[in-house]
Design a protein around this motif. Structure first.
Motif, mmCIF file in Angstrom:
data_model
loop_
_atom_site.group_PDB
_atom_site.id
_atom_site.type_symbol
_atom_site.label_atom_id
_atom_site.label_comp_id
_atom_site.label_asym_id
_atom_site.label_seq_id
_atom_site.Cartn_x
_atom_site.Cartn_y
_atom_site.Cartn_z
ATOM 1 N N THR A 236 0.830 -1.204 0.000
ATOM 2 C CA THR A 236 0.000 0.000 0.000
ATOM 3 C C THR A 236 0.864 1.252 0.000
ATOM 4 O O THR A 236 0.631 2.191 -0.782
ATOM 5 N N ILE A 237 1.860 1.289 0.881
ATOM 6 C CA ILE A 237 2.757 2.450 0.922
ATOM 7 C C ILE A 237 3.538 2.555 -0.389
ATOM 8 O O ILE A 237 3.824 3.661 -0.868
ATOM 9 N N ALA A 238 3.864 1.416 -1.003
ATOM 10 C CA ALA A 238 4.577 1.436 -2.279
ATOM 11 C C ALA A 238 3.735 2.103 -3.362
ATOM 12 O O ALA A 238 4.252 2.874 -4.184
ATOM 13 N N VAL A 239 2.433 1.828 -3.390
ATOM 14 C CA VAL A 239 1.547 2.471 -4.368
ATOM 15 C C VAL A 239 1.453 3.972 -4.095
ATOM 16 O O VAL A 239 1.506 4.794 -5.021
ATOM 17 N N ILE A 240 1.324 4.330 -2.817
ATOM 18 C CA ILE A 240 1.276 5.751 -2.445
ATOM 19 C C ILE A 240 2.560 6.462 -2.891
ATOM 20 O O ILE A 240 2.526 7.548 -3.474
ATOM 21 N N ASN A 241 3.706 5.836 -2.631
ATOM 22 C CA ASN A 241 4.983 6.429 -3.037
ATOM 23 C C ASN A 241 5.059 6.587 -4.556
ATOM 24 O O ASN A 241 5.548 7.607 -5.066
ATOM 25 N N ALA A 242 4.595 5.570 -5.272
ATOM 26 C CA ALA A 242 4.635 5.634 -6.739
ATOM 27 C C ALA A 242 3.766 6.774 -7.263
ATOM 28 O O ALA A 242 4.166 7.507 -8.173
ATOM 29 N N LEU A 243 2.580 6.944 -6.686
ATOM 30 C CA LEU A 243 1.689 8.024 -7.112
ATOM 31 C C LEU A 243 2.323 9.388 -6.877
ATOM 32 O O LEU A 243 2.226 10.290 -7.710
ATOM 33 N N PHE A 244 3.000 9.550 -5.739
ATOM 34 C CA PHE A 244 3.645 10.827 -5.444
ATOM 35 C C PHE A 244 4.872 11.057 -6.309
ATOM 36 O O PHE A 244 5.152 12.169 -6.732
ATOM 37 N N LEU A 245 5.619 9.988 -6.543
ATOM 38 C CA LEU A 245 6.857 10.112 -7.317
ATOM 39 C C LEU A 245 6.567 10.548 -8.752
ATOM 40 O O LEU A 245 7.332 11.309 -9.350
ATOM 41 N N LYS A 246 5.465 10.080 -9.305
ATOM 42 C CA LYS A 246 5.128 10.377 -10.693
ATOM 43 C C LYS A 246 4.148 11.536 -10.847
ATOM 44 O O LYS A 246 3.852 11.947 -11.971
ATOM 45 N N ALA A 247 3.652 12.061 -9.745
ATOM 46 C CA ALA A 247 2.675 13.148 -9.821
ATOM 47 C C ALA A 247 3.326 14.410 -10.358
ATOM 48 O O ALA A 247 4.484 14.697 -10.046
ATOM 49 N N PRO A 248 2.613 15.197 -11.167
ATOM 50 C CA PRO A 248 3.140 16.495 -11.617
ATOM 51 C C PRO A 248 3.395 17.394 -10.412
ATOM 52 O O PRO A 248 2.755 17.252 -9.368
ATOM 53 N N ASP A 249 4.319 18.331 -10.559
ATOM 54 C CA ASP A 249 4.692 19.194 -9.438
ATOM 55 C C ASP A 249 3.512 19.967 -8.881
ATOM 56 O O ASP A 249 3.414 20.180 -7.673
ATOM 57 N N ASP A 250 2.592 20.397 -9.751
ATOM 58 C CA ASP A 250 1.473 21.208 -9.272
ATOM 59 C C ASP A 250 0.494 20.401 -8.436
ATOM 60 O O ASP A 250 -0.239 20.952 -7.609
ATOM 61 N N LYS A 251 0.469 19.075 -8.626
ATOM 62 C CA LYS A 251 -0.446 18.230 -7.857
ATOM 63 C C LYS A 251 0.220 17.618 -6.634
ATOM 64 O O LYS A 251 -0.442 17.234 -5.681
ATOM 65 N N ARG A 252 1.550 17.527 -6.686
ATOM 66 C CA ARG A 252 2.263 16.815 -5.631
ATOM 67 C C ARG A 252 2.121 17.501 -4.275
ATOM 68 O O ARG A 252 1.942 16.857 -3.253
ATOM 69 N N GLN A 253 2.167 18.820 -4.260
ATOM 70 C CA GLN A 253 2.079 19.560 -3.004
ATOM 71 C C GLN A 253 0.758 19.290 -2.306
ATOM 72 O O GLN A 253 0.707 18.934 -1.132
ATOM 73 N N VAL A 254 -0.355 19.425 -3.055
ATOM 74 C CA VAL A 254 -1.683 19.237 -2.466
ATOM 75 C C VAL A 254 -1.894 17.790 -2.060
ATOM 76 O O VAL A 254 -2.378 17.483 -0.971
ATOM 77 N N SER A 255 -1.493 16.862 -2.929
ATOM 78 C CA SER A 255 -1.711 15.444 -2.656
ATOM 79 C C SER A 255 -0.980 14.993 -1.404
ATOM 80 O O SER A 255 -1.515 14.268 -0.569
#
Length: 582
Positions: A236-255
């Protein structure tokens, strides 16, 4: 004459026959032993649980005494399993999928099965083929669950070889996998494999990240952290990390901010880190990655210079001054009052320890730490107001050369903490060095700073430092922080307690002990030399002290009220004054 180097002695098994000890060089020779025709339809594989095939690429790895098995070739095996998994018999289909999940770990078999368009067959089964069996769930639920589990396992193993691109999968397949995360939350094997597939999709394809992010949310993943299965928590944490790692910069802060709030609400520390079991290496790695990605959100502020013309940013500095000194009512806006106000501001900014007393905004134009230092100072002033006021007022009342400059110290400390935590660097693929205390607070970096700035002020006093000693103090503080972090405190309070036991005096003792414990200092020649010259050195020290008394020296005479030097006197005069008083 010894056998050639490429000839090895092994045991070979064949169903229905006794195992034989043989010297082998090629597969066809083994087939002839049992008078088998069509040699190209047979191959050797390891007889252990791996079942890996022997090929021209890996045959040199065979060791003497290995146990091998003569079996059908990878191509034949792949063709048979491709047909068997399409059987109309549920039992035959289940057994075929079980075998496929086992054989798919071998890259040789995987290549043959993929050449038969096996990946497409499995994805079709996931997208639509399993739906017709869902009607039978009530009467054959275990069978359905096992079938889906083996299908997903085979898919994961085949894709792990990197033969097929992840960009080839449809939205329908992604939706189905995402639905399993919720629908089969109680089935550990299906949930685990579904999470593994989602992670790989996100990490290996930018286009799939967009599609996965639309199908799965942080809110859907968080509940899986509350269970007791550490592998599910890890995936589960691996999926969360993957989503954050690949998220665009503008979405990463909020997410990530939403994640931190969510993790706090479900007590991630309680369910994952403080569970009554050891954290395995993979879980430690994923927590480390999450820690790094969280701190990397600070990089933008760390690399942002302050704009001296930005009034909103300048207001932060005004707020620091107001909180520290509770500014008196402002003078009237006359020409004389403006000059008086500037003089007052300059005086206060000097007390706050800024380098530029006239325009302290210039202190924050260096990156790193940029605006992050000012953010930390404001957080400390607002959330730990008593400690902030005490530090500022305490240092503003000291002698100029002994005051610990709060502004300069905060800027340099923020830069140091960013270096220690490697803010802005991508996570290592092998590191698992995470710190549990950073998962106990949603503003852990700011709280970390607040503890360390108070440590810096304390160490400054213990070292009786002056402005010339600034760099020396920072080195000692860094050592105190690093030594406390190596103990892996479970909370920020425990970290603070560790620092209490690492005073400047204790650091000196530790340094001395470490130096003496080095092998060079414990060698016999060094010890003999020490024993030989020690009496001579002690006598020399004694003589130097006596000479110093005879020659006399000057030192500062202290005022009993302010403890400030007001005059200088000689050592002999001081002794005479003591004798006269007695």
């Amino acid at each position: 004459m010894p056998p050639p180097a490429d000839i090895v002695k092994v045991a070979i098994e064949w169903p229905g026959a006794f195992p034989k000890l043989m010297e082998i060089d090629q597969v066809s020779a083994c087939a002839c032993v049992w008078s088998l025709a069509n040699h190209d339809q047979f191959a050797l594989q390891h007889a252990d649980s791996s079942n890996f095939y022997i090929t021209e690429k890996n045959r040199n790895e065979i060791k003497n005494g290995a146990i091998l098995r003569l079996t059908t070739s990878p191509a034949q095996n792949a063709q048979q399993l491709h047909e068997r998994i399409q059987s109309s018999s549920m039992d035959a289909k289940l057994e075929a999928l079980k075998d496929l999940a086992n054989y798919s770990r071998d890259v040789t078999f995987a290549q043959e099965f993929i050449n038969l368009d096996g990946i497409s067959l499995l994805t079709q089964m996931v997208e639509s083929g399993t739906e017709r069996y869902q009607k039978l769930q009530k009467i054959m639920k275990p069978c359905f669950g096992d079938m889906l589990s083996f299908t997903l396992t085979a898919f994961v193993e085949l894709m792990d070889h990197g033969i097929v691109s992840w960009d080839t999968f449809s939205v329908a397949f992604i939706k189905k996998i995402a639905s399993y995360v919720n629908k089969f939350a109680s089935d550990i094997s299906i949930l685990q494999r579904s999470l593994a597939i989602l992670e790989s999709m996100v990490l290996n394809s930018h286009d799939l990240y967009q599609k996965v992010a639309q199908e799965i949310t942080i809110g859907q993943l968080i509940p899986h952290l509350q269970g007791t299965d550490q592998e599910i928590q890890t995936y589960t944490i691996a999926v969360i990390n993957a989503l954050f790692l690949k998220a665009p910069d503008d979405k990463r802060q909020v997410s990530c901010w939403d994640l931190l709030c969510s993790l706090e609400s479900v007590c991630l520390l309680q369910h994952v880190i403080r569970a009554q079991r050891a954290i395995n290496n993979e879980m430690a790695h994923q927590l480390y990655v999450l820690q790094v990605l969280t701190f990397n959100l600070l990089e933008d502020r760390m690399m942002t210079k302050m704009d001296p013309q930005d009034q909103a940013q300048r207001d932060i500095i005004f707020e620091l001054r107001r909180i520290a000194f509770d500014a008196e009512s402002e003078p009237n806006n006359s020409s004389g009052s403006i000059e008086k106000r500037k003089s007052m501001y300059t005086r206060d900014y000097k007390k706050l320890g800024f380098i530029n007393h006239v325009n302290p905004a210039m202190d924050f134009t260096q990156t790193p730490p940029g605006m992050l230092a000012l953010d930390n100072m404001l957080y400390f002033a607002k959330h730990h107001q008593d400690a902030y006021i005490r530090i500022v007022l305490e240092n503003s009342s000291r002698e100029d050369k002994h005051e610990c400059p709060f502004g300069r110290s905060s800027i340099e400390l923020t830069k140091m903490l960013c270096e220690i935590l490697k803010v802005g660097e991508l996570p290592s693929e092998t590191c698992n060095d995470f710190h549990p205390m950073f998962f106990t607070h949603d503003r852990s970096f700011e709280e970390f700073f607040c503890i360390c700035i108070q440590l810096l002020n304390k160490t400054w006093k213990e070292m009786r430092a002056t402005s010339e000693d600034f760099n020396k103090v920072m080195q000692v503080v860094k050592e105190q922080i690093m030594r406390a972090l190596t103990t892996k405190p479970s909370s920020l309070d425990q970290f603070k307690s560790k620092l209490q036991n690492l005073s400047y005096t204790e650091i000196l003792k530790i340094r001395q002990s470490e130096r003496m414990n080095q092998e060079d200092f414990q060698s016999r020649p060094i010890l003999e030399l020490k024993e030989k010259i020690q009496p001579e050195i002690l006598e020399l020290i004694k003589q130097q002290r006596l000479n110093r008394l005879v020659e006399g020296t000057c030192f500062r005479k202290l005022n009993s009220r302010r403890r400030q030097g007001t005059a200088e006197t000689s050592w002999s005069d001081f002794l005479l004054s003591l004798l006269s008083k007695s």
